[in-house]
Design a protein around this motif. Structure first.
Motif, PDB file in Angstrom:
ATOM      1  N   GLU A 129       0.834  -1.210   0.000  1.00  0.00           N
ATOM      2  CA  GLU A 129       0.000   0.000   0.000  1.00  0.00           C
ATOM      3  C   GLU A 129       0.869   1.260   0.000  1.00  0.00           C
ATOM      4  OE1 GLU A 129      -3.606   1.599  -0.462  1.00  0.00           O
ATOM      5  OE2 GLU A 129      -3.601  -0.457   0.278  1.00  0.00           O
ATOM      6  N   ILE A 130       1.893   1.265   0.838  1.00  0.00           N
ATOM      7  CA  ILE A 130       2.779   2.436   0.900  1.00  0.00           C
ATOM      8  C   ILE A 130       3.569   2.569  -0.401  1.00  0.00           C
ATOM      9  CG2 ILE A 130       4.726   3.494   2.127  1.00  0.00           C
ATOM     10  CD1 ILE A 130       2.023   3.524   3.667  1.00  0.00           C
ATOM     11  N   ALA A 131       4.012   1.446  -0.971  1.00  0.00           N
ATOM     12  CA  ALA A 131       4.723   1.482  -2.257  1.00  0.00           C
ATOM     13  C   ALA A 131       3.813   2.058  -3.342  1.00  0.00           C
ATOM     14  CB  ALA A 131       5.193   0.089  -2.641  1.00  0.00           C
ATOM     15  N   ALA A 132       2.556   1.638  -3.357  1.00  0.00           N
ATOM     16  CA  ALA A 132       1.602   2.149  -4.346  1.00  0.00           C
ATOM     17  C   ALA A 132       1.391   3.650  -4.154  1.00  0.00           C
ATOM     18  CB  ALA A 132       0.276   1.399  -4.228  1.00  0.00           C
ATOM     19  N   TRP A 133       1.325   4.078  -2.896  1.00  0.00           N
ATOM     20  CA  TRP A 133       1.163   5.509  -2.628  1.00  0.00           C
ATOM     21  C   TRP A 133       2.387   6.299  -3.100  1.00  0.00           C
ATOM     22  CZ3 TRP A 133       3.804   9.157   0.216  1.00  0.00           C
ATOM     23  CH2 TRP A 133       3.161  10.395   0.322  1.00  0.00           C
ATOM     24  N   LEU A 134       3.585   5.766  -2.840  1.00  0.00           N
ATOM     25  CA  LEU A 134       4.813   6.442  -3.279  1.00  0.00           C
ATOM     26  C   LEU A 134       4.881   6.520  -4.803  1.00  0.00           C
ATOM     27  CD1 LEU A 134       7.351   4.908  -0.739  1.00  0.00           C
ATOM     28  CD2 LEU A 134       6.663   7.315  -0.861  1.00  0.00           C
ATOM     29  N   LEU A 135       4.501   5.430  -5.480  1.00  0.00           N
ATOM     30  CA  LEU A 135       4.486   5.432  -6.939  1.00  0.00           C
ATOM     31  C   LEU A 135       3.481   6.461  -7.453  1.00  0.00           C
ATOM     32  CD1 LEU A 135       5.315   4.306  -9.703  1.00  0.00           C
ATOM     33  CD2 LEU A 135       3.599   2.500  -9.375  1.00  0.00           C
ATOM     34  N   ALA A 136       2.292   6.500  -6.870  1.00  0.00           N
ATOM     35  CA  ALA A 136       1.279   7.479  -7.277  1.00  0.00           C
ATOM     36  C   ALA A 136       1.794   8.900  -7.109  1.00  0.00           C
ATOM     37  CB  ALA A 136       0.004   7.278  -6.464  1.00  0.00           C
ATOM     38  N   ARG A 137       2.514   9.117  -6.042  1.00  0.00           N
ATOM     39  CA  ARG A 137       3.086  10.449  -5.778  1.00  0.00           C
ATOM     40  C   ARG A 137       4.070  10.832  -6.888  1.00  0.00           C
ATOM     41  NH1 ARG A 137       7.102  11.886  -0.942  1.00  0.00           N
ATOM     42  NH2 ARG A 137       6.748  14.112  -0.846  1.00  0.00           N
ATOM     43  N   ARG A 138       4.922   9.886  -7.292  1.00  0.00           N
ATOM     44  CA  ARG A 138       5.882  10.147  -8.368  1.00  0.00           C
ATOM     45  C   ARG A 138       5.153  10.412  -9.702  1.00  0.00           C
ATOM     46  NH1 ARG A 138       8.601  11.580  -4.870  1.00  0.00           N
ATOM     47  NH2 ARG A 138      10.120  10.313  -3.801  1.00  0.00           N
ATOM     48  N   LEU A 139       4.128   9.630  -9.976  1.00  0.00           N
ATOM     49  CA  LEU A 139       3.414   9.785 -11.247  1.00  0.00           C
ATOM     50  C   LEU A 139       2.629  11.088 -11.296  1.00  0.00           C
ATOM     51  CD1 LEU A 139       2.210   6.130 -11.888  1.00  0.00           C
ATOM     52  CD2 LEU A 139       4.156   7.333 -12.918  1.00  0.00           C
ATOM     53  N   ARG A 140       2.175  11.586 -10.161  1.00  0.00           N
ATOM     54  CA  ARG A 140       1.477  12.885 -10.125  1.00  0.00           C
ATOM     55  C   ARG A 140       2.428  14.028 -10.449  1.00  0.00           C
ATOM     56  NH1 ARG A 140      -1.338  10.623  -5.804  1.00  0.00           N
ATOM     57  NH2 ARG A 140       0.084  11.550  -4.294  1.00  0.00           N
ATOM     58  N   GLU A 141       3.730  13.803 -10.266  1.00  0.00           N
ATOM     59  CA  GLU A 141       4.727  14.838 -10.559  1.00  0.00           C
ATOM     60  C   GLU A 141       5.029  14.929 -12.049  1.00  0.00           C
ATOM     61  OE1 GLU A 141       7.198  14.112  -6.386  1.00  0.00           O
ATOM     62  OE2 GLU A 141       7.979  13.351  -8.271  1.00  0.00           O
ATOM     63  N   GLN A 142       4.531  13.966 -12.832  1.00  0.00           N
ATOM     64  CA  GLN A 142       4.838  13.868 -14.258  1.00  0.00           C
ATOM     65  C   GLN A 142       4.450  15.153 -14.979  1.00  0.00           C
ATOM     66  OE1 GLN A 142       3.068  10.467 -16.098  1.00  0.00           O
ATOM     67  NE2 GLN A 142       4.015  10.837 -18.072  1.00  0.00           N
ATOM     68  N   ARG A 143       5.442  15.746 -15.624  1.00  0.00           N
ATOM     69  CA  ARG A 143       5.207  16.979 -16.372  1.00  0.00           C
ATOM     70  C   ARG A 143       5.912  16.877 -17.726  1.00  0.00           C
ATOM     71  NH1 ARG A 143       5.893  18.352 -11.165  1.00  0.00           N
ATOM     72  NH2 ARG A 143       8.138  18.536 -11.359  1.00  0.00           N
ATOM     73  N   GLY A 144       5.255  16.266 -18.680  1.00  0.00           N
ATOM     74  CA  GLY A 144       5.773  16.239 -20.043  1.00  0.00           C
ATOM     75  C   GLY A 144       6.805  15.163 -20.345  1.00  0.00           C
ATOM     76  N   ALA A 145       7.418  14.578 -19.344  1.00  0.00           N
ATOM     77  CA  ALA A 145       8.430  13.558 -19.606  1.00  0.00           C
ATOM     78  C   ALA A 145       7.760  12.207 -19.810  1.00  0.00           C
ATOM     79  CB  ALA A 145       9.419  13.484 -18.443  1.00  0.00           C
TER      80      ALA A 145
END
Length: 199
Positions: A129-145
């Motif tokens: 669950e925490i890994a999924a949350w951390l991944l979601a956090r990284r993917l929300r930062e996605q800006r054009g890359a």
């Protein structure tokens, strides 16, 4: 958006706290909201046992990340329930998903939410669950890359380390995609093959 992040962390934290009979508090020392308590009552408590495929998929769905990518991370990290693997920088990787203790430093969201490293290390589905949350956090930062660059930020944003991790993540995610399509066709996966970002 911050409210959604805080709520998802608090719900995950509340599930563990129910099991350990500890008081759930937010970073501002407020008790958990009635909505989070109600969500907790509807979900099973995370136990001291290894993660299952089913709970990893459920964590991916709850956190809004592709299940094949989360399972790809697990394949790279290759951790076991209860693992505490020391890194050269003196940090420690915890459990199945190698959740690094840097996320528990003062001011970091996991520390602010009162999440305990011991629970993350020893409760397999909680680790997922925490890994999924951390991944979601990284993917929300996605800006054009490229999607895969951001997904590989789960491990490192340093270009060299990101590229190494990304190459493995693409490979394992594609394997998990095929496996999930056959066994869990309703599960959300990420399929597009990246162009030029495999190195």
């Amino acid at each position: 958006m911050k409210g959604v992040v805080a709520m998802s962390l608090l719900v995950a934290h509340a599930l563990v706290s129910v099991a350990s009979a500890s008081v759930v508090e937010t970073a501002s020392t407020q008790t958990i909201s009635p909505q989070a308590k109600q969500a907790t009552a509807q979900k099973p408590v995370y136990s001291y046992q290894p993660a299952t495929i089913e709970c990893v998929i459920a964590a991916a769905e709850r956190q809004g990340v592709p299940a094949n990518v989360l399972l790809g991370i697990a394949s790279i990290e290759m951790g076991a329930n209860g693992d505490r693997l020391k890194n050269t920088n003196k940090s420690v990787d915890l459990g199945h998903f190698g959740i690094n203790t840097i996320h528990f430093r003062p001011g970091e969201p996991l520390e602010n939410a009162g999440i305990r490293a011991e629970d993350v290390a020893t409760r397999g589905c909680y680790n997922a669950e925490i890994a999924a949350w951390l991944l979601a956090r990284r993917l929300r930062e996605q800006r054009g890359a490229d999607f895969w660059v951001w997904a590989a930020n789960y491990h490192s944003a340093t270009p060299t380390y990101n590229a190494i991790y990304r190459k493995k993540l693409i490979k394992y995610s594609e394997q998990w995609s095929r496996w999930l399509q056959y066994r869990y066709p309703q599960v959300s996966i990420y399929q597009p093959h990246p162009k030029g970002n495999q190195q």
